[in-house]
Design a protein around this motif. Structure first.
Motif, PDB file in Angstrom:
ATOM      1  N   ILE A   1       0.838  -1.206   0.000  1.00 47.08           N
ATOM      2  CA  ILE A   1       0.000   0.000   0.000  1.00 47.08           C
ATOM      3  C   ILE A   1       0.871   1.254   0.000  1.00 47.08           C
ATOM      4  N   ILE A   2       1.958   1.236   0.785  1.00 44.73           N
ATOM      5  CA  ILE A   2       2.860   2.393   0.864  1.00 44.73           C
ATOM      6  C   ILE A   2       3.439   2.715  -0.505  1.00 44.73           C
ATOM      7  N   PHE A   3       3.875   1.686  -1.242  1.00 43.68           N
ATOM      8  CA  PHE A   3       4.416   1.904  -2.586  1.00 43.68           C
ATOM      9  C   PHE A   3       3.338   2.478  -3.515  1.00 43.68           C
ATOM     10  N   SER A   4       2.131   1.925  -3.444  1.00 44.87           N
ATOM     11  CA  SER A   4       1.045   2.376  -4.315  1.00 44.87           C
ATOM     12  C   SER A   4       0.639   3.810  -4.005  1.00 44.87           C
ATOM     13  N   VAL A   5       0.556   4.147  -2.715  1.00 43.74           N
ATOM     14  CA  VAL A   5       0.218   5.521  -2.326  1.00 43.74           C
ATOM     15  C   VAL A   5       1.287   6.487  -2.821  1.00 43.74           C
ATOM     16  N   GLY A   6       2.556   6.077  -2.715  1.00 47.04           N
ATOM     17  CA  GLY A   6       3.645   6.900  -3.244  1.00 47.04           C
ATOM     18  C   GLY A   6       3.484   7.149  -4.733  1.00 47.04           C
TER      19      GLY A   6
END
Length: 417
Positions: free
Chosen positions: A274-279
């Motif tokens: 999720i962190i990568f996608s939000v970035g």
């Protein structure tokens, strides 16, 4: 966002892309779940997973066909209708008793739908420079990247949850997918005169009905005229070689790194994804940030640095925060690099060749993914994940050095507009 609100033609194209993407995102994850329930499920899941890559591998073919298509707007609508019809057929067939031959036929339907969907995306590319001024292309592609990434995150998760709530009613999901393809036609019809006007300005291919090899050769010859774009593709192949291996390596490494867990293994994997996608979403949307004036080579250097930092976080073991920050940074920069490359292609490549060249680029970049996955995951299984991360970090560092040297080449820097 301003470009979306004020330009009806661009808004119609992105709305149509998002609506068709909703169905794709829902059904791709649901079809993998279906594959896990058929006989010989291990092979079925592997085939279903590979099928999601096949349309990208065929993008040079669909791109060439898109370039040779004269009535592009009308053809996009026809493709969406065919996709809807395919999933109506799938909705009926999937009710039959499960068998491996039936699964293969359903898989073929899914592959055909995704492949002609890739063709439809190639049809829309030449519209953008006709609908938008050059200085808005970066923002336009950034918004499209953010929208499609958001749809993928939300609806893949939603699909996995809904199929359970709907007692694994795969037929109902096929009907939903068919409906999204029908809905994707509406935005195009609502701005039809605007699209037709733009279509009349698009140059037609001067070499209709070429063979595939001729189209690939033409794409290559066109790229050779644009040394900076060719270099960018080569660097993108390298970064994808590393980046595509990232998720698999993280998943394997976390199995033996309980000190990096946030509660449990599943939560940690989901959180990092999720962190990568939000970035990626934020990087695509925030086009006027501190990186606005950064060169593409500088962004690629920063992408390599974020991957190197990720490698260090796993070599260091107890560095979940560093891993999270590195993944966010990698996603944020990816959200800027991809639209920047797309805008560069649209500006520099002739309209009548843009889909074929874009397809050639997509296919070339994708080749790095399976090679990287095979290398790093094989080492992780035969040795240890730590050995893979050490190699991963060394290669990322060498990539940083390469980009740093290239940024010193004034001729290359001047070639990027």
């Amino acid at each position: 966002m301003k470009v979306y609100l004020k330009n009806s033609g661009y808004r119609a194209l992105i709305n149509s892309t998002v609506l068709s993407g909703i169905g794709d995102s829902l059904y791709n994850i649901v079809f993998i779940i279906y594959a896990a329930s058929v006989p010989n499920k291990s092979l079925a899941v592997s085939l279903a997973s590979f099928a999601t890559l096949l349309p990208s591998l065929l993008s040079v073919v669909t791109g060439s066909l898109a370039d040779q298509t004269h009535h592009k707007a009308k053809s996009v609508i026809i493709v969406r209708m065919i996709q809807a019809a395919l999933f109506v057929l799938l909705a009926g067939l999937i009710k039959l008793p499960q068998s491996f031959p039936l699964f293969l036929f359903l898989l073929l339907i899914n592959i055909v739908s995704d492949t002609i969907g890739s063709y439809a995306n190639g049809l829309t590319l030449p519209f953008l420079p006709r609908l938008l001024p050059e200085d808005e292309l970066n923002a336009a592609f950034g918004l499209e990247t953010a929208a499609t990434t958001t749809v993928q995150i939300i609806f893949q998760g939603l699909g996995a949850a809904l199929i359970v709530a709907m007692a694994y009613n795969y037929s109902a999901f096929a009907w939903i997918n068919a409906a999204t393809f029908c809905l994707a036609i509406l935005p195009l019809k609502l701005t039809w005169p605007r699209l037709i006007k733009a279509e009349k300005e698009i140059p037609l291919s001067q070499k209709p009905d070429q063979s595939l090899l001729s189209n690939i050769a033409d794409a290559w010859l066109e790229l050779k005229k644009h040394s900076f774009i060719l270099l960018t593709i080569a660097l993108a192949v390298i970064i994808n070689f590393l980046g595509a291996s990232m998720n698999g390596l993280i998943n394997v490494a976390l199995l033996g790194e309980r000190t990096m867990w946030l509660g449990n293994y599943g939560n940690t994997v989901a959180l990092l994804d999720i962190i990568f996608s939000v970035g990626t979403i934020l990087g695509s949307l925030l086009m006027n940030d501190f990186l606005k004036n950064s060169r593409l080579l500088t962004l690629l250097l920063l992408a390599g640095a974020s991957l190197a930092a990720l490698g260090v976080s796993f070599i260091w073991h107890q560095a979940l925060i560093l891993a999270a920050v590195s993944l966010f940074a990698a996603g944020y920069i990816a959200g800027k690099v991809n639209p920047r490359i797309s805008a560069l292609m649209v500006r520099e490549i002739p309209n009548e060749k843009i889909a074929a060249v874009s397809g050639f680029m997509q296919m070339s970049v994708l080749i790095g993914a399976p090679v990287g996955q095979a290398l790093f995951l094989s080492i992780a299984n035969m040795q240890t994940p730590q050995v893979s991360w050490i190699l991963f970090t060394i290669l990322a560092t060498l990539f940083i050095v390469l980009c740093a040297l290239l940024t010193q080449n004034k001729k290359l820097v001047m070639n990027e507009r």
